[in-house]
Each structure stands twice: as structure tokens, then as C-alpha cells.
Motif scaffolding. Structure first.
Motif, PDB file in Angstrom:
ATOM      1  N   GLU A  30       9.636  35.351   7.396  1.00  0.00           N
ATOM      2  CA  GLU A  30      10.690  34.518   7.958  1.00  0.00           C
ATOM      3  C   GLU A  30      11.217  33.487   6.962  1.00  0.00           C
ATOM      4  N   LYS A  31      10.521  33.298   5.848  1.00  0.00           N
ATOM      5  CA  LYS A  31      10.966  32.350   4.819  1.00  0.00           C
ATOM      6  C   LYS A  31      11.796  33.021   3.724  1.00  0.00           C
ATOM      7  N   ILE A  32      11.872  34.349   3.780  1.00  0.00           N
ATOM      8  CA  ILE A  32      12.576  35.098   2.739  1.00  0.00           C
ATOM      9  C   ILE A  32      14.042  35.274   3.118  1.00  0.00           C
ATOM     10  N   SER A  33      14.925  35.014   2.165  1.00  0.00           N
ATOM     11  CA  SER A  33      16.349  35.312   2.341  1.00  0.00           C
ATOM     12  C   SER A  33      16.802  36.215   1.194  1.00  0.00           C
ATOM     13  N   LEU A  34      17.528  37.264   1.539  1.00  0.00           N
ATOM     14  CA  LEU A  34      18.056  38.179   0.535  1.00  0.00           C
ATOM     15  C   LEU A  34      19.274  37.558  -0.143  1.00  0.00           C
ATOM     16  N   ILE A  35      19.351  37.724  -1.448  1.00  0.00           N
ATOM     17  CA  ILE A  35      20.491  37.211  -2.212  1.00  0.00           C
ATOM     18  C   ILE A  35      21.468  38.365  -2.413  1.00  0.00           C
ATOM     19  N   PRO A  36      22.683  38.280  -1.866  1.00  0.00           N
ATOM     20  CA  PRO A  36      23.610  39.424  -1.888  1.00  0.00           C
ATOM     21  C   PRO A  36      23.857  40.002  -3.273  1.00  0.00           C
ATOM     22  N   GLU A  37      23.965  39.126  -4.297  1.00  0.00           N
ATOM     23  CA  GLU A  37      24.305  39.624  -5.629  1.00  0.00           C
ATOM     24  C   GLU A  37      23.078  40.033  -6.452  1.00  0.00           C
ATOM     25  N   ALA A  38      21.872  39.903  -5.898  1.00  0.00           N
ATOM     26  CA  ALA A  38      20.657  40.234  -6.644  1.00  0.00           C
ATOM     27  C   ALA A  38      20.593  41.726  -6.947  1.00  0.00           C
ATOM     28  N   LYS A  39      20.103  42.071  -8.120  1.00  0.00           N
ATOM     29  CA  LYS A  39      19.899  43.454  -8.508  1.00  0.00           C
ATOM     30  C   LYS A  39      18.462  43.870  -8.178  1.00  0.00           C
ATOM     31  N   TRP A  40      18.334  45.037  -7.576  1.00  0.00           N
ATOM     32  CA  TRP A  40      17.008  45.566  -7.255  1.00  0.00           C
ATOM     33  C   TRP A  40      16.755  46.753  -8.171  1.00  0.00           C
ATOM     34  N   VAL A  41      15.753  46.594  -9.025  1.00  0.00           N
ATOM     35  CA  VAL A  41      15.489  47.572 -10.080  1.00  0.00           C
ATOM     36  C   VAL A  41      14.305  48.452  -9.678  1.00  0.00           C
ATOM     37  N   PRO A  42      14.490  49.780  -9.694  1.00  0.00           N
ATOM     38  CA  PRO A  42      13.377  50.671  -9.355  1.00  0.00           C
ATOM     39  C   PRO A  42      12.325  50.718 -10.460  1.00  0.00           C
ATOM     40  N   GLU A  43      11.074  50.779 -10.053  1.00  0.00           N
ATOM     41  CA  GLU A  43       9.976  50.857 -11.019  1.00  0.00           C
ATOM     42  C   GLU A  43       8.854  51.703 -10.431  1.00  0.00           C
ATOM     43  N   LYS A  44       8.398  52.699 -11.208  1.00  0.00           N
ATOM     44  CA  LYS A  44       7.304  53.548 -10.742  1.00  0.00           C
ATOM     45  C   LYS A  44       5.978  52.808 -10.834  1.00  0.00           C
ATOM     46  N   GLU A  81      21.554  54.159  -5.728  1.00  0.00           N
ATOM     47  CA  GLU A  81      21.477  52.730  -6.024  1.00  0.00           C
ATOM     48  C   GLU A  81      20.835  51.998  -4.852  1.00  0.00           C
ATOM     49  N   ALA A  82      20.059  50.984  -5.162  1.00  0.00           N
ATOM     50  CA  ALA A  82      19.542  50.114  -4.101  1.00  0.00           C
ATOM     51  C   ALA A  82      20.680  49.258  -3.565  1.00  0.00           C
ATOM     52  N   GLU A  83      20.711  49.081  -2.260  1.00  0.00           N
ATOM     53  CA  GLU A  83      21.764  48.251  -1.670  1.00  0.00           C
ATOM     54  C   GLU A  83      21.242  47.526  -0.439  1.00  0.00           C
ATOM     55  N   ILE A  84      21.908  46.443  -0.123  1.00  0.00           N
ATOM     56  CA  ILE A  84      21.594  45.688   1.097  1.00  0.00           C
ATOM     57  C   ILE A  84      22.556  46.140   2.189  1.00  0.00           C
ATOM     58  N   VAL A  85      22.005  46.554   3.318  1.00  0.00           N
ATOM     59  CA  VAL A  85      22.828  46.977   4.453  1.00  0.00           C
ATOM     60  C   VAL A  85      22.642  45.995   5.604  1.00  0.00           C
ATOM     61  N   THR A  86      23.620  45.948   6.479  1.00  0.00           N
ATOM     62  CA  THR A  86      23.549  45.093   7.662  1.00  0.00           C
ATOM     63  C   THR A  86      23.631  45.954   8.910  1.00  0.00           C
ATOM     64  N   ALA A  87      23.150  45.411  10.001  1.00  0.00           N
ATOM     65  CA  ALA A  87      23.175  46.113  11.281  1.00  0.00           C
ATOM     66  C   ALA A  87      24.488  45.828  12.001  1.00  0.00           C
ATOM     67  N   PRO A  88      24.850  46.649  12.991  1.00  0.00           N
ATOM     68  CA  PRO A  88      26.011  46.322  13.814  1.00  0.00           C
ATOM     69  C   PRO A  88      25.868  44.931  14.436  1.00  0.00           C
ATOM     70  N   GLU A  89      26.963  44.244  14.602  1.00  0.00           N
ATOM     71  CA  GLU A  89      26.951  42.884  15.139  1.00  0.00           C
ATOM     72  C   GLU A  89      26.283  42.817  16.506  1.00  0.00           C
ATOM     73  N   ARG A 129      -1.226  56.722  -4.478  1.00  0.00           N
ATOM     74  CA  ARG A 129      -0.034  57.559  -4.465  1.00  0.00           C
ATOM     75  C   ARG A 129       1.020  56.974  -5.406  1.00  0.00           C
ATOM     76  N   GLU A 130       1.678  57.842  -6.195  1.00  0.00           N
ATOM     77  CA  GLU A 130       2.764  57.371  -7.048  1.00  0.00           C
ATOM     78  C   GLU A 130       3.985  57.092  -6.193  1.00  0.00           C
ATOM     79  N   ILE A 131       4.549  55.897  -6.329  1.00  0.00           N
ATOM     80  CA  ILE A 131       5.725  55.511  -5.552  1.00  0.00           C
ATOM     81  C   ILE A 131       6.706  54.768  -6.457  1.00  0.00           C
ATOM     82  N   VAL A 132       7.864  54.477  -5.924  1.00  0.00           N
ATOM     83  CA  VAL A 132       8.845  53.645  -6.620  1.00  0.00           C
ATOM     84  C   VAL A 132       9.054  52.375  -5.809  1.00  0.00           C
TER      85      VAL A 132
END
Length: 634
Positions: free
Chosen positions: A562-576, A524-532, A582-585
């Protein structure tokens, strides 16, 4: 006593999927491109020893780049015949043999440009480093079934260095500033069985950092004799030079057995620790192993980027302090990432700690592959995690250590897939990386095939064609995986299922001929954070899916990073899709631009900067409702 080692690259054939594409580009594009760069930049011509004043001089250890390229070609020819590659190899090996002196010495710069400085600057001249790469090339040549010619040359080089520096009796100890020879000697020992090379590697490891240091003494001797290279680091010999007075840069701050942190020059560190871990596997007593483990723990938990890149500072091409990991200023040299995987492979054979495999996987898919363009013909020397659009790949560098290093790593990628653990309890075949491949190991009688679309998909299927020796298959569950399911079908029609959560491991499978094994990893795609403690990343998140780190380029989003903010509840959907052929996702989701939610796509980090210069970032601020709207009103 347990014995552990990785299955040799030659016994594993990559048959399809992600790594097949990577390997084909490496074989058909990167390796020939590097050869052309050698021709255009006078590398091959220099083996004629025809330098004259006024002729262009690259760095003093440039022929180590040729040696790494030779090693890559050897692996390719060991995998599959190729007449064009063989002609290139034969020509290059012939030039090396012609230039090598009767006493075994081979470093072109000090044969042709500055012969008076031969072995007069161990700290900076990299003669031992260059010798190490020639030795590794000779070992690869022999192991690929190409003959003994280059191995004999490698042994002559090793004997030359050994006669000068082996068996030292009194301090100050003399060793090279840039480690590499230590690991090469261990490879030569395993290839030839000659105990001298293991003993010499052990001596070099034991001497490093044991005071008093020879480097400042050597410097005074050069000044006394009025010898100053045109190629000294920085401003030349002297106290004003940062590198020459911070001996952690050369991994000489303390003896190796006392090391407990990742310090100094990043490539020097991991090359040294790879040699130390390889030697520790042969010694009795765990002092060296413990030092390797301490350094690895500090490196992984406090001095490594999310991508697996290491080395946060361009000033020393290496480390500063714990948690100092600036994203846009990251040095993260490609060679350091490659050396880090080598170090962790050797240490895994001692520690058996899966975190080393997790880190190696993250490095392979992100920090190493980002070093080579998707078309295989341009490269990153450094691999920052953010760019304002000024960073761009180059087709070559004045110091081009990274391109041939990446080529040899990819050519031998099959050697990262399986490892054997043998002991009184029996034999375990560990699947360390999930790559579509065929394992044919005559000695053990194990023949199996693995099919997968990893890292794009978490489903892995293994078919066992033969299993003469009794052994168990151990399936690795990556640290990023939150759950898994395993199904086993025997040739007798028996079926078994296992499933588990992140912290659980599957029960090892006793292999039988005709068995079919299917492992499905939740991906699953997920948002991770760095150590404080990582100041640059406070309040920020990054997107990962499986072993891949994702980033966003302005070319795709139309929004500056710098203008982009991640939305914690957003779903990230994989797409080929396809990117630069090169084929990527990619991942499609929504972010906040300070005013509203907008749809965007994220691409794998290793794919960045393949469509021209454009701003990019891995880390973005995490959106908190109300904060951005209030900031807009202000």
C-alpha cells in the motif's frame, strides 16, 4: 462448411523452454505428490468400501479427484513411458473396477457411507459430476493407447446415469447441481461414436434452468423421508441456506439458451458452458452458440481479473455483479480458470474470435500456473491479486479438486498449441500458443518444430520438416503485442518479410518442406489500468509484459504494497534470474515509496508465495507528482 478443431495433445510433443520445465515438475513432483496425498488421506483405502461409523468422511465427491488424477497420468503415459506411473495407475484403476457395482454405479460415498441417499440429492451430491470425471478418465485412458479397460468402465457409468435420467418425458426435469457430465458425454461421443451420448448431453443442457425446478421438490422429498446428509452445504436443507435458494449458483436461474451473463458458482458456469459450446459445435442453428458467446463476452470484459482469474466472491465461490473485482478478496479458484480455458477453446472453434485465445493465454500463464507452487508440491485453491501475508499455499485441501485438475491440464498442455480450420478454401493450421514443441500429425503429413523462449522472449522459430498436404500456417498476433516482424525462407532460397502493427495480422504462409519461419513479437513491459468501473482499482496500475502479469512481494521490495506507487515514466528492464529453482524473468525498475524513488523488482504473478508468507500486490497506485509530497506534509 468450415470445420475447426484443436490438434490432439498426443500429436504435439513439448520439447523445451518454459512449458517443458512446467511439465517436468508436473510429471516428477505434482502427480506423485497427489498420489501420496491419496494414500495418507485414506482415498485409496476407501475403494475397499470399508467405512464404519466414526471413520473420517471427506466430502461426498472426493473420488472425482482420483478420476482427474487418473486422467493426468493417462496423458503422461501417452506422452512417454514410465514404469512407476504405470504401476500407480494400474493399482488405482484396479481399485475403481473392484468398487464399481454391477449396474455401473461408482461414487464411493454413496456406496459406503450414505447408501440411502444415492440419487436422492441431485442438487448437492455431485453424483453426475463424479460420473463425468470418471468418464473423462476413461476417454483419456483409451486415447493414450493404454487399452479399453477404463473406457468400458466409463461407458458402464454413462449407461447407468442414462438409464435413470436419459430421455425424460415430463417436467420437472432432473439434472445434477454441478455441471461436468455434459462435457464428459461429448468427449465420450467423440471417442466412441455412439450418438446416445451426444443426445444425452443435449438433453441435460436443454433441461437446465427450464422451470419448474426439481431441486426444491427433491428437498421436500428428503425431509418427508427424514433423509438429511451429514454433508449438506452450509446449515443443511432449508430456506436459511444461501446456495439452495439462489439457483443461479447451480446455473439454473434460466435456460442455457437464454443466458447472457456469468453468474453463480464460477466452476459450475464454465463447466456448463464448455459442455454447451461442445454440443453447439454439433447442432444446427446458432441459438446455443449465441448464448455461449454472450456469456463469454460478459465474462471477459466485465467479470474477469487481469490475471484471467474468475469468481470474485468467497460467499458463492463465484460471481456477483459487473466490475466487482476486489483484489485481496478475489476467490479466483484454480478449477474455474482451468474450466474457463476449456470453455474458450470450444467456443473458439465456433466463433473464431482471437480474443478467446488472448484470454486463454492470460489465464494459462497467470490464473492456472499460480495454482501450483514452483516445486509442484503445494497449491493455491484461491488466487487473490493481493495479500497481507496471511495467504499461503497448502500441500492438500479438505476438498482437493484443484491439484489434480491442474495436473491433468498441464499433462495435456500440448493440446492447446495448434488448431485446424478446414473448409472449401482449403486448410489452415493456426498457431494458438507459442510453445517449444514438435508437431507430428500422420493424418495430414505435417511435421514441424517450434523453438521459442516464450513467454520470456517474443522470438519464435518454426522449421517445417514435411508438409504433404497443402495447407497454410496462420500465426496468431496476441492482443498485448504492439508490433511484429515475420521472415520466411523457403527450401529454394526464396526469402520474404512481413511486418505489422498491433491491429494487423500476417498473411498466412503456404507451408513447404524445408521452410524456415521466424516471427518476432515486440514484448515491452507496460503499466495498464483497469476500467473506471472497477472501484478497487481506481487510480491504480499493474505491470504486464507479454502474457505475464507481474506483482511485487514485500520480500523483494521491503515496502508494504500500500506504500508503493508506480511511476508512469519508469522503465522496467527484464532480467533473467532463478526463483525457487526455476529460471524466470523479473522486471527491475523504480517506484515511489511516498518520499522518494526507490529501485525494486517485480516477479511474475504465478511465482508469488514460493518463498514463504509475505505481503503481495498486483495493483498499485500510480504516482502523480505533488500528491504524495503534499500528503506527507499533512
Amino acid at each position: 462448411m468450415e470445420n475447426m478443431d484443436f490438434v490432439k495433445w498426443k500429436d504435439v510433443t513439448i520439447t523445451g523452454g518454459f512449458w517443458k520445465d512446467v511439465c517436468e515438475v508436473n510429471r516428477n513432483q505434482t502427480i506423485p505428490h497427489i498420489y501420496r496425498m491419496f494414500q495418507e488421506n485414506g482415498y485409496l483405502d476407501a475403494y475397499q468400501l470399508n467405512w464404519y461409523p466414526g471413520k473420517k468422511v471427506p466430502h461426498a465427491f472426493w473420488d472425482s479427484e482420483v478420476a482427474k488424477w487418473i486422467e493426468a497420468v493417462c496423458y503422461e503415459l501417452g506422452n512417454r513411458k514410465d514404469d512407476a506411473l504405470r504401476r500407480m495407475l494400474d493399482e488405482t484403476v484396479g481399485l475403481c473396477r473392484m468398487a464399481q457395482e454391477e449396474d455401473g454405479y461408482l461414487t464411493i460415498h454413496f456406496q459406503s457411507v450414505e447408501p440411502e441417499l444415492r440419487w436422492r440429492n441431485l442438487r448437492d451430491s455431485h453424483e453426475m459430476y463424479t460420473a463425468g470425471h470418471y468418464i473423462e478418465a476413461g476417454v483419456a485412458y483409451a486415447q493414450s493407447g493404454l487399452g479399453e479397460e477404463l473406457l468400458k468402465m466409463a461407458v458402464q457409468i454413462a449407461e447407468h446415469v442414462w438409464k435413470r435420467y436419459g430421455g425424460q418425458k415430463q417436467k420437472p426435469w432432473k439434472y445434477g447441481g454441478h455441471p461436468e457430465l455434459e462435457y464428459a458425454l461429448m468427449r465420450l461421443y467423440h471417442c466412441t461414436g455412439d450418438e446416445r451420448w451426444k443426445e444425452f448431453a443435449g438433453e441435460l443442457i436443454a433441461m437446465r434452468g427450464d422451470p419448474p425446478l426439481y431441486f426444491p421438490i427433491e428437498e421436500k422429498e428428503r425431509k418427508r423421508d427424514h433423509l438429511c446428509s451429514k454433508l449438506e452445504n452450509g446449515n443443511g436443507d432449508g430456506e436459511e441456506n444461501y446456495f439452495h435458494n439462489d439457483y443461479s449458483f447451480y446455473q439454473s436461474r434460466k435456460p442455457v439458451r437464454e443466458m447472457d451473463q456469468a453468474v453463480g458458482h464460477a466452476v459450475c458456469l464454465v463447466y456448463l458452458m464448455a459442455g454447451a459450446a461442445a454440443y453447439a459445435r454439433e447442432e444446427t442453428g446458432g441459438g446455443l452458440q449465441k448464448a455461449c458467446s454472450r456469456v463469454a463476452e460478459n465474462l471477459i470484459h466485465k467479470r474477469m481479473y487481469l490475471t484471467g482469474g474468475i469468481g470474485s466472491s468467497a460467499d458463492n465461490e463465484g460471481f456477483t455483479e459487473d466490475y466487482d473485482l476486489p483484489d485481496s478478496q478475489a476467490y479466483a479458484e484454480t478449477c474455474a480458470a482451468i474450466g474457463c480455458v476449456r470453455f474458450f477453446r470450444e467456443l473458439f472453434c465456433l466463433d473464431r474470435d482471437d480474443i478467446l485465445l488472448d484470454a486463454s493465454e492470460r489465464i494459462m500463464y497467470n490464473a492456472i500456473l499460480s495454482g501450483v507452487a514452483l516445486d509442484g508440491r503445494s497449491f493455491n485453491y484461491t488466487n487473490p491479486l493481493a495479500s497481507d501475508g496471511t495467504h499461503h499455499r497448502q500441500e492438500w485441501f479438505s476438498c482437493a479438486c484443484c491439484p489434480p485438475n491442474a495436473a491433468r491440464f498441464i499433462s495435456a498442455a500440448g493440446g492447446n498449441v495448434f488448431a485446424w480450420k478446414r473448409g472449401q478454401a482449403g486448410a489452415d493450421l493456426i498457431v494458438c500458443n507459442y510453445i517449444s514443441c514438435r508437431l507430428e500429425e500422420e493424418k495430414s503429413g505435417i511435421y514441424l518444430e517450434m523453438h521459442t523462449d516464450y513467454p520470456w522472449d517474443g522470438k519464435i522459430r518454426i522449421s517445417v520438416q514435411d508438409a504433404r498436404d497443402t495447407c497454410r500456417l496462420v500465426l496468431r498476433i496476441p492482443g498485448w503485442c504492439t508490433g511484429w516482424e515475420l521472415s520466411i525462407s523457403s527450401c529454394r532460397g526464396q526469402k520474404e518479410k512481413q511486418r505489422g502493427e498491433k491491429t494487423e495480422k500476417p498473411v498466412p504462409v503456404l507451408l513447404e518442406k524445408g521452410m524456415e519461419i521466424t516471427l518476432t513479437l515486440q514484448m515491452e513491459a507496460e503499466i495498464v489500468t483497469a476500467p473506471e468501473q472497477v472501484k478497487e482499482c481506481r487510480g491504480k496500475g499493474a505491470i504486464i509484459r507479454g502474457p505475464l502479469v507481474y506483482c511485487m512481494e514485500y520480500l523483494d521490495t521491503g515496502i508494504l504494497p500500500e506504500k508503493i506507487s508506480l511511476i508512469p515514466e519508469a522503465k522496467w528492464v527484464p532480467e533473467k534470474t532463478r526463483l525457487a529453482g526455476r529460471e524466470i524473468v523479473v522486471l527491475k525498475g523504480k517506484v515511489h515509496d511516498g518520499k522518494k524513488q526507490v529501485p525494486v523488482k517485480a516477479i511474475p504473478y504465478f511465482c508469488w508465495d514460493n518463498r514463504g508468507r509475505t505481503p503481495m500486490a498486483v495493483w498499485h497506485y500510480i504516482y502523480k507528482k505533488g500528491e504524495l509530497e503534499n500528503a506527507e506534509k499533512l
